[in-house]
Design a protein around this motif. Structure first.
Motif, PDB file in Angstrom:
ATOM      1  N   ASP A  33      -0.144   7.557  -1.289  1.00  0.00           N
ATOM      2  CA  ASP A  33      -1.005   8.237  -1.910  1.00  0.00           C
ATOM      3  C   ASP A  33      -3.150   6.718  -1.806  1.00  0.00           C
ATOM      4  OD1 ASP A  33      -0.680   6.183  -4.091  1.00  0.00           O
ATOM      5  OD2 ASP A  33      -0.220   7.393  -5.433  1.00  0.00           O
ATOM      6  N   GLY A  34      -2.591   5.901  -0.886  1.00  0.00           N
ATOM      7  CA  GLY A  34      -3.896   4.671  -1.725  1.00  0.00           C
ATOM      8  C   GLY A  34      -4.112   3.992  -2.936  1.00  0.00           C
ATOM      9  N   HIS A  35      -2.618   3.858  -3.764  1.00  0.00           N
ATOM     10  CA  HIS A  35      -2.642   2.790  -4.598  1.00  0.00           C
ATOM     11  C   HIS A  35      -2.041   1.589  -3.889  1.00  0.00           C
ATOM     12  CE1 HIS A  35      -3.033   6.377  -6.768  1.00  0.00           C
ATOM     13  NE2 HIS A  35      -3.421   5.339  -7.763  1.00  0.00           N
ATOM     14  N   TRP A  36      -2.359   0.487  -4.626  1.00  0.00           N
ATOM     15  CA  TRP A  36      -1.420  -0.806  -4.098  1.00  0.00           C
ATOM     16  C   TRP A  36      -0.709  -1.314  -4.974  1.00  0.00           C
ATOM     17  CZ3 TRP A  36      -1.915  -4.173  -0.180  1.00  0.00           C
ATOM     18  CH2 TRP A  36      -1.984  -3.715   0.713  1.00  0.00           C
ATOM     19  N   SER A  37       0.359  -1.885  -5.059  1.00  0.00           N
ATOM     20  CA  SER A  37       1.595  -1.494  -5.693  1.00  0.00           C
ATOM     21  C   SER A  37       1.427  -3.119  -5.665  1.00  0.00           C
ATOM     22  CB  SER A  37       3.178  -1.394  -5.679  1.00  0.00           C
ATOM     23  OG  SER A  37       2.392   0.298  -5.805  1.00  0.00           O
ATOM     24  N   THR A  38       1.573  -3.607  -6.390  1.00  0.00           N
ATOM     25  CA  THR A  38       2.036  -5.341  -6.862  1.00  0.00           C
ATOM     26  C   THR A  38       2.937  -5.498  -7.597  1.00  0.00           C
ATOM     27  OG1 THR A  38       0.531  -5.878  -8.680  1.00  0.00           O
ATOM     28  CG2 THR A  38      -0.250  -5.732  -6.419  1.00  0.00           C
ATOM     29  N   TRP A  39       3.893  -6.767  -7.227  1.00  0.00           N
ATOM     30  CA  TRP A  39       4.406  -7.224  -7.471  1.00  0.00           C
ATOM     31  C   TRP A  39       4.826  -8.940  -8.673  1.00  0.00           C
ATOM     32  CZ3 TRP A  39       9.337  -5.300 -10.292  1.00  0.00           C
ATOM     33  CH2 TRP A  39       9.936  -5.980 -10.834  1.00  0.00           C
ATOM     34  N   LEU A  40       4.793  -9.367  -9.198  1.00  0.00           N
ATOM     35  CA  LEU A  40       4.819 -10.878  -9.891  1.00  0.00           C
ATOM     36  C   LEU A  40       6.710 -11.157 -10.354  1.00  0.00           C
ATOM     37  CD1 LEU A  40       1.434 -10.561 -12.148  1.00  0.00           C
ATOM     38  CD2 LEU A  40       1.318 -10.528  -9.347  1.00  0.00           C
ATOM     39  N   VAL A  41       7.094 -12.214  -9.677  1.00  0.00           N
ATOM     40  CA  VAL A  41       7.765 -12.853 -10.258  1.00  0.00           C
ATOM     41  C   VAL A  41       8.002 -14.397 -10.171  1.00  0.00           C
ATOM     42  CG1 VAL A  41       9.613 -12.778  -7.662  1.00  0.00           C
ATOM     43  CG2 VAL A  41      10.576 -12.647  -9.868  1.00  0.00           C
ATOM     44  N   LEU A  42       7.821 -15.370 -11.711  1.00  0.00           N
ATOM     45  CA  LEU A  42       8.058 -16.633 -12.208  1.00  0.00           C
ATOM     46  C   LEU A  42       9.102 -16.380 -12.044  1.00  0.00           C
ATOM     47  CD1 LEU A  42       5.531 -18.611 -12.847  1.00  0.00           C
ATOM     48  CD2 LEU A  42       5.917 -17.429 -14.977  1.00  0.00           C
ATOM     49  N   ARG A  43       9.829 -18.029 -11.596  1.00  0.00           N
ATOM     50  CA  ARG A  43      10.818 -18.573 -11.055  1.00  0.00           C
ATOM     51  C   ARG A  43      10.745 -20.106 -11.653  1.00  0.00           C
ATOM     52  NH1 ARG A  43      13.734 -16.064  -6.876  1.00  0.00           N
ATOM     53  NH2 ARG A  43      12.073 -15.932  -5.846  1.00  0.00           N
ATOM     54  N   LEU A  50       0.866  -1.555  -0.097  1.00  0.00           N
ATOM     55  CA  LEU A  50       0.228  -0.173  -0.037  1.00  0.00           C
ATOM     56  C   LEU A  50       0.501   0.951  -0.218  1.00  0.00           C
ATOM     57  CD1 LEU A  50      -3.066   1.090  -0.079  1.00  0.00           C
ATOM     58  CD2 LEU A  50      -2.714   1.018   2.928  1.00  0.00           C
ATOM     59  N   SER A  51       0.873   2.041  -1.071  1.00  0.00           N
ATOM     60  CA  SER A  51       1.887   2.854  -1.018  1.00  0.00           C
ATOM     61  C   SER A  51       0.850   4.543  -0.333  1.00  0.00           C
ATOM     62  CB  SER A  51       1.791   3.611  -2.117  1.00  0.00           C
ATOM     63  OG  SER A  51       0.493   4.114  -3.015  1.00  0.00           O
TER      64      SER A  51
END
Length: 182
Positions: free
Chosen positions: A39-49, A36-37
């Motif tokens: 400014d109220g935005h959700w930042s998401t991260w995906l890493v595929l291995r 949760l940033s």
């Protein structure tokens, strides 16, 4: 009942250290997390291995207008499932450090909270992909995704395929060194 495509999702190096571990050969593993940033935005991260620990790719997403942490974690799982489907992958382990989301995915009961609709979508994905699985891991075993969910604010809605993004190179190398020493 889902097949057990990987008996252990994370490894204990010693009594105090837990870290990411690779999937079995022929299976991919995607780690996801949300942040949760301010400014109220959700930042998401995906890493595929892959099983050799190399990155198939990574992606970031930004979601607006959701203040609930469980909704953010459910959305990143949904993002991961959408991405994996677009890549045409079936044999995938989804790892996240949200016990609430993983428990909701594994239970038969319908979630009646606001994030229940996202969970229902994710359950449909798993119903269509019997070789896919979802597991909870402690944050230490999900460190790359956790640390980089914050990075998604700087590089929103990006995808890297068949390369390791420079911003995660050192974290993936650290995971490799922990695996080699265990």
């Amino acid at each position: 009942m889902k097949p057990n495509i990987y008996k252990y999702s994370f490894r204990h190096r010693d009594n105090d250290s837990v870290h990411w571990s690779p999937p079995l050969r022929g299976t991919l593993k995607i780690n996801v997390d949300a942040h949760l940033s301010s400014d109220g935005h959700w930042s998401t991260w995906l890493v595929l291995r892959r099983s050799d620990e190399s990155a198939v790719g990574a992606a970031t997403r930004v979601h607006k207008g959701v203040a609930d942490v469980v909704t953010g974690e459910a959305m990143v799982l949904n993002d991961a499932m959408d991405w994996v489907e677009k890549l045409g992958e079936d044999k995938v382990i989804f790892e996240l450090d949200s016990q609430i989301v993983v428990k909701a995915m594994k239970e038969k009961a319908k979630v009646r909270r606001g994030w229940g609709g996202v969970i229902r979508q994710c359950k449909l994905f798993l119903d269509d992909k019997p070789q896919a699985n979802i597991v909870w891991v402690p944050r230490a075993a999900n460190k790359v995704a956790h640390e980089l969910a914050k990075w998604a604010e700087h590089e929103p809605n990006r995808k890297w395929l068949n390369i390791t993004p420079p911003c995660i190179w050192s974290l993936i190398q650290k995971d490799k060194s922990l695996i080699a020493s265990s």
